[in-house]
Design a protein around this motif. Structure first.
Motif, PDB file in Angstrom:
ATOM      1  N   GLU A  98       1.058  -1.988   0.130  1.00  0.00           N
ATOM      2  CA  GLU A  98       0.036   0.556   0.077  1.00  0.00           C
ATOM      3  C   GLU A  98       0.789   1.289  -0.112  1.00  0.00           C
ATOM      4  O   GLU A  98       0.577   1.797  -0.727  1.00  0.00           O
ATOM      5  CB  GLU A  98      -0.939   0.145   0.836  1.00  0.00           C
ATOM      6  N   SER A  99       1.902   1.474   0.388  1.00  0.00           N
ATOM      7  CA  SER A  99       2.813   2.317   1.161  1.00  0.00           C
ATOM      8  C   SER A  99       3.678   2.858  -0.513  1.00  0.00           C
ATOM      9  O   SER A  99       4.327   3.372  -0.791  1.00  0.00           O
ATOM     10  CB  SER A  99       3.471   2.320   2.472  1.00  0.00           C
ATOM     11  N   ASP A 100       4.022   1.296  -1.681  1.00  0.00           N
ATOM     12  CA  ASP A 100       4.920   1.443  -2.377  1.00  0.00           C
ATOM     13  C   ASP A 100       4.293   2.253  -3.652  1.00  0.00           C
ATOM     14  O   ASP A 100       3.316   1.999  -3.872  1.00  0.00           O
ATOM     15  CB  ASP A 100       5.536   0.511  -3.001  1.00  0.00           C
ATOM     16  N   PRO A 101       4.959   4.354  -3.714  1.00  0.00           N
ATOM     17  CA  PRO A 101       4.289   3.537  -5.114  1.00  0.00           C
ATOM     18  C   PRO A 101       3.816   3.898  -5.961  1.00  0.00           C
ATOM     19  O   PRO A 101       3.302   3.853  -7.339  1.00  0.00           O
ATOM     20  CB  PRO A 101       5.070   5.843  -4.495  1.00  0.00           C
ATOM     21  N   ASN A 104       1.594   1.720  -6.713  1.00  0.00           N
ATOM     22  CA  ASN A 104       0.154   1.757  -7.046  1.00  0.00           C
ATOM     23  C   ASN A 104      -0.036   2.447  -8.839  1.00  0.00           C
ATOM     24  O   ASN A 104      -1.143   2.596  -8.908  1.00  0.00           O
ATOM     25  CB  ASN A 104      -0.070   3.279  -5.790  1.00  0.00           C
ATOM     26  N   PHE A 105       1.447   3.123  -8.812  1.00  0.00           N
ATOM     27  CA  PHE A 105       1.433   3.544 -10.134  1.00  0.00           C
ATOM     28  C   PHE A 105       1.035   2.625 -11.417  1.00  0.00           C
ATOM     29  O   PHE A 105       0.661   2.627 -11.870  1.00  0.00           O
ATOM     30  CB  PHE A 105       2.447   4.665 -10.489  1.00  0.00           C
ATOM     31  N   GLU A 106       1.265   0.976 -11.185  1.00  0.00           N
ATOM     32  CA  GLU A 106       1.617   0.210 -11.688  1.00  0.00           C
ATOM     33  C   GLU A 106      -0.188  -0.211 -12.127  1.00  0.00           C
ATOM     34  O   GLU A 106      -0.771  -0.480 -12.725  1.00  0.00           O
ATOM     35  CB  GLU A 106       1.947  -0.698 -12.014  1.00  0.00           C
ATOM     36  N   LYS A 107      -0.785  -0.221 -10.788  1.00  0.00           N
ATOM     37  CA  LYS A 107      -2.443  -0.454 -11.530  1.00  0.00           C
ATOM     38  C   LYS A 107      -2.916   0.184 -11.732  1.00  0.00           C
ATOM     39  O   LYS A 107      -4.257   0.853 -12.253  1.00  0.00           O
ATOM     40  CB  LYS A 107      -2.688  -0.881  -9.649  1.00  0.00           C
TER      41      LYS A 107
END
Length: 114
Positions: A98-101, A104-107
């Motif tokens: 959850e904290s890895d940007p 999140n960007f890849e999602k």
């Protein structure tokens, strides 16, 4: 589903640990007594006192052998430790994702491409 398995394993281990607390305490006391009897046996020079300590040590040894089921309690405590360790590891992995940007960007990038 993995959490359910950890809960079941932890519950069973907790019940086994609680049921074997008595033998665990008995084993600790009897092993401590054996240690002190052995130390006293080595320091004593009287033959009669050595024979008496050997008899007392034999009785305490039999009592400590009676408390061998305490090893099952120690194994249950180890299983509880493993359950606790795996439970926290799952939380750390989820927090890391959850904290890895970049994750999140890849999602979000995959959602935009659809």
């Amino acid at each position: 589903m993995k959490k359910f398995g950890l809960i079941v394993a932890g519950g069973i281990a907790a019940i086994v640990l609680l049921s074997s607390i008595g033998p665990m305490i008995g084993l600790i006391v009897s092993v401590a007594l054996l240690y002190f009897i052995y130390k006293k046996f080595l320091k004593t020079e009287s033959t009669g006192w050595k024979i008496g300590l050997a008899i007392i040590g034999g009785i305490v040894l039999i009592a400590s052998l009676h408390n061998i089921p305490a090893i099952i309690g120690v194994a249950a405590a180890y299983v509880l430790y493993l359950v606790y360790k795996n439970w926290n590891r799952n939380k750390q992995v989820m927090v890391k994702e959850e904290s890895d940007p970049f994750i999140n960007f890849e999602k979000q990038w995959n959602e935009l491409q659809k």
